[in-house]
Scaffold this active site. Structure first.
Site, short mmCIF file in Angstrom:
data_model
loop_
_atom_site.label_atom_id
_atom_site.label_comp_id
_atom_site.label_asym_id
_atom_site.label_seq_id
_atom_site.Cartn_x
_atom_site.Cartn_y
_atom_site.Cartn_z
CB THR A 121 3.61 0.24 -3.10
OG1 THR A 121 3.42 0.89 -1.83
CG2 THR A 121 4.80 -0.69 -3.03
CE LYS A 152 3.01 1.49 13.31
NZ LYS A 152 3.74 2.76 13.17
CE LYS A 205 5.32 0.62 1.10
NZ LYS A 205 4.96 0.86 2.49
CG PHE A 250 7.19 -5.77 12.31
CD1 PHE A 250 6.25 -6.28 11.41
CD2 PHE A 250 7.08 -4.45 12.70
CE1 PHE A 250 5.24 -5.48 10.91
CE2 PHE A 250 6.08 -3.64 12.20
CZ PHE A 250 5.15 -4.15 11.30
N GLY A 254 2.24 -15.33 15.31
CA GLY A 254 0.77 -15.26 15.27
C GLY A 254 0.20 -16.11 14.17
CB CYS A 261 1.14 -3.29 2.24
SG CYS A 261 0.27 -1.74 1.91
CE LYS A 264 -0.62 -3.48 -2.89
NZ LYS A 264 0.66 -2.78 -3.04
CE LYS A 321 -1.95 -2.23 10.57
NZ LYS A 321 -0.66 -1.63 10.72
NE ARG A 328 -7.11 -3.00 1.17
CZ ARG A 328 -6.65 -1.81 0.75
NH1 ARG A 328 -6.49 -1.58 -0.53
NH2 ARG A 328 -6.36 -0.86 1.61
N1 LIG Z 1 -2.80 0.87 2.78
C1 LIG Z 1 -1.59 1.04 3.25
O1 LIG Z 1 -1.32 0.83 4.43
C2 LIG Z 1 -0.48 1.47 2.33
C3 LIG Z 1 0.73 1.90 2.89
C4 LIG Z 1 1.74 2.33 2.05
C5 LIG Z 1 1.56 2.29 0.68
N2 LIG Z 1 0.37 1.84 0.15
C6 LIG Z 1 0.22 1.84 -1.30
O2 LIG Z 1 -0.55 2.98 -1.66
C7 LIG Z 1 -1.39 2.68 -2.79
C8 LIG Z 1 -2.84 2.95 -2.43
O3 LIG Z 1 -3.23 2.07 -1.39
P1 LIG Z 1 -4.58 2.24 -0.57
O4 LIG Z 1 -4.54 1.25 0.51
O5 LIG Z 1 -4.77 3.67 -0.27
O6 LIG Z 1 -5.64 1.81 -1.70
P2 LIG Z 1 -7.22 1.99 -1.66
O7 LIG Z 1 -7.76 0.90 -2.50
O8 LIG Z 1 -7.70 2.18 -0.27
O9 LIG Z 1 -7.47 3.39 -2.41
C9 LIG Z 1 -7.25 3.60 -3.78
C10 LIG Z 1 -8.26 4.64 -4.25
O10 LIG Z 1 -7.93 5.00 -5.58
C11 LIG Z 1 -9.14 5.20 -6.30
N3 LIG Z 1 -8.85 5.11 -7.72
C12 LIG Z 1 -8.50 4.02 -8.45
N4 LIG Z 1 -8.32 4.36 -9.75
C13 LIG Z 1 -8.55 5.69 -9.83
C14 LIG Z 1 -8.52 6.64 -10.91
N5 LIG Z 1 -8.23 6.25 -12.14
N6 LIG Z 1 -8.84 7.91 -10.62
C15 LIG Z 1 -9.15 8.30 -9.38
N7 LIG Z 1 -9.19 7.46 -8.32
C16 LIG Z 1 -8.90 6.17 -8.56
C17 LIG Z 1 -10.05 4.12 -5.76
O11 LIG Z 1 -11.42 4.43 -6.01
C18 LIG Z 1 -9.69 4.15 -4.27
O12 LIG Z 1 -10.53 5.05 -3.57
C19 LIG Z 1 -1.07 1.24 -3.14
O13 LIG Z 1 -0.08 1.23 -4.13
C20 LIG Z 1 -0.53 0.67 -1.85
O14 LIG Z 1 0.32 -0.42 -2.07
C21 LIG Z 1 -0.64 1.45 0.96
#
Ligand SMILES: NC(=O)c1ccc[n+]([C@@H]2O[C@H](COP(=O)([O-])OP(=O)(O)OC[C@H]3O[C@@H](n4cnc5c(N)ncnc54)[C@H](O)[C@@H]3O)[C@@H](O)[C@H]2O)c1
Length: 431
Positions: A121, A152, A205, A250, A254, A261, A264, A321, A328
């Site tokens: 994102t 999600k 997004k 939604f 609560g 997400c 931030k 959740k 986080r």
């Molecule tokens: N978690 C969600 O529900 C969700 C949903 C939609 C979008 N997003 C977006 O997706 C992105 C990732 O979120 P997430 O929850 O998967 O994060 P996360 O922290 O679970 O995973 C990120 C991964 O990237 C790795 N990483 C970081 N820098 C790196 C590099 N230079 N080379 C290789 N690996 C590297 C980390 O070690 C980690 O394993 C974010 O931008 C988030 O906003 C998350």
């Protein structure tokens, strides 16, 4: 197709496993060596329903591999997804250092045409930045695509496999076509694949998350007004949600929204709007309401007990959740810390998040192996996450274990009449 996914977290690992499941050769890259070692052994470091089976199956079939070597993965792939974290920077903006760092390394390793996809994102304009960075590193042709993820946590695999829509932001047809082909297996039931410009894709997004956060804060305010007037927010929610223009999801009041997400992304949207001198007033209010709501049950406890000092409070649910171990920005962090600051003793239980909670609270909290164990000698129970297993407990056993039969239900999982009949003093949200 040959795919690389950089970042094997909640999004990257689900993406990699699901793309492998539809027959692609996927290499997942992560800089975290311990994580890669685990994944190579078939151990999934996070809790996400269905993910372990999917990873194992595709690893065993040889379609899903794991590495720390970005360069080799880039050389072996046609499409490279960037799915690393974009955490909140100090000024509220999305911190792009990981995304841009990976983009640079991809550029350095390219040996021919590649599609580079922003799955993380990222604020509007990031596709441009990624393009400029890669352009500095390589003379090979490439396409940059914005492909925000809407899954999600807790239902990530299912959401990815059956998306409501796929959004593809692209400035050239070559990248867009490959991405459309890659997503066709997931949209057979008619979900639209929407191709648009990168800025619109990036903003889609943030707009989606921001409107969901707004609905939650809005209903929390309605719940607070319900309490003042003796209305029942469940009734109001049902009446409002039955309107097809509004819809029922939604709208649950609560203890506020949390997670990796919403907090931030709301902050980042406020921030990059401000960069263009736009004051996003609604979202500032959404945040303020959420901060206030996270403290709602501690306020109720203080009103009930006078002070929680010296009280033992059982907490059911720590994850932000159900069906995830992710803590986080979880409301539980604010609630537990606020209880500890006020001199209460906390006995907590969560089916999946205790390992992560230990890293946050250390030894300041007692962790129970079972829900009932957390209730022993408790002056009150706070329900913070609505895990399924909390919905139909043995109320008589709960009463026996607790010193005082008082429940503060931050998720409205029980009915006030039912709790009264079981002999509990019961507080919930907006009822
Ligand atoms: N978690 C969600 O529900 C969700 C949903 C939609 C979008 N997003 C977006 O997706 C992105 C990732 O979120 P997430 O929850 O998967 O994060 P996360 O922290 O679970 O995973 C990120 C991964 O990237 C790795 N990483 C970081 N820098 C790196 C590099 N230079 N080379 C290789 N690996 C590297 C980390 O070690 C980690 O394993 C974010 O931008 C988030 O906003 C998350």
């Amino acid at each position: 197709m040959k795919i690389a996914v950089v970042g094997s977290g909640y999004v990257g690992l689900v993406l990699g496993a699901c793309l492998a499941e539809s027959g692609n050769d996927v290499v997942c890259v992560d800089k975290d060596e311990a994580k890669v070692r685990m994944l190579r052994k078939g151990h999934v470091p996070i809790y996400e329903p269905g993910l372990t089976e999917l990873v194992k199956r595709n690893k065993d079939e040889g379609r899903l591999t794991f590495t720390t070597q970005l360069s080799r993965a880039v050389k072996a792939s046609q499409i490279i997804f960037i799915a690393v974290g974009t955490p909140q920077g100090e000024d509220g903006s999305a911190d792009l250092q990981h995304v841009l760092g990976v983009a640079r390394d991809i550029g350095k390793s390219m040996d021919g045409y590649r599609v580079i996809v922003n799955k993380s994102t990222v604020p509007v304009g990031t596709a441009e930045k990624v393009r400029a960075i890669i352009r500095r590193e390589t003379t090979h042709p490439f396409s940059v695509v914005s492909n925000p993820e809407f899954l999600k946590q807790g239902a990530a695999v299912e959401d990815f496999m059956k998306p409501d829509r796929v959004v593809i932001g692209a400035e050239d047809p070559r990248g867009a076509e490959l991405m459309v082909a890659l997503h066709q297996p997931f949209t057979r039931t008619g979900a639209p694949i929407m191709v648009m410009d990168c800025a619109s894709a990036e903003l889609s997004k943030y707009a989606s998350n921001a409107i969901l956060a707004t609905r939650i804060s809005f209903m929390n305010e309605i719940a607070n007004v319900c309490e003042l007037y003796g209305a029942d927010v469940d009734r109001v929610r049902q009446a409002v949600g039955a309107d097809r223009r509004i819809g029922a999801s939604f709208l649950f009041p609560g203890v506020g929204y949390g997670g990796s997400c919403f907090p931030k992304d709301v902050k980042a949207l406020i921030r990059f709007s401000a960069d263009k001198k736009y004051d996003f007033r609604i979202l500032k209010a959404v945040e303020a309401v959420n901060d206030w709501q996270k403290r709602a049950i501690v306020r109720k406890m203080e009103e009930h007990f006078g002070s929680v000092k010296g009280r033992t409070i059982a907490v059911w649910g720590l994850a932000f959740k159900p069906k995830t171990d992710d803590m986080r920005e979880a409301p539980a962090i604010t609630i537990v810390q606020s209880l500890l600051e006020r001199g209460a003793k906390v006995q907590a239980y969560d089916p999946e998040a205790v390992r992560i909670a230990r890293g946050i609270f250390g030894g300041k909290v007692t962790y129970a192996a079972k829900g009932y164990e957390a209730l022993k000698g408790a002056d009150a129970l706070a329900i913070v996450t609505e895990w399924q297993e909390f919905r139909e407990p043995d109320f008589a056993r709960m009463r026996q274990l607790m010193r005082n039969p008082v429940v503060f239900d931050g998720r409205n999982i029980y009915q006030p009449q039912q709790m009264k009949a079981h002999g509990f003093t019961y507080y919930s949200i907006g009822r």
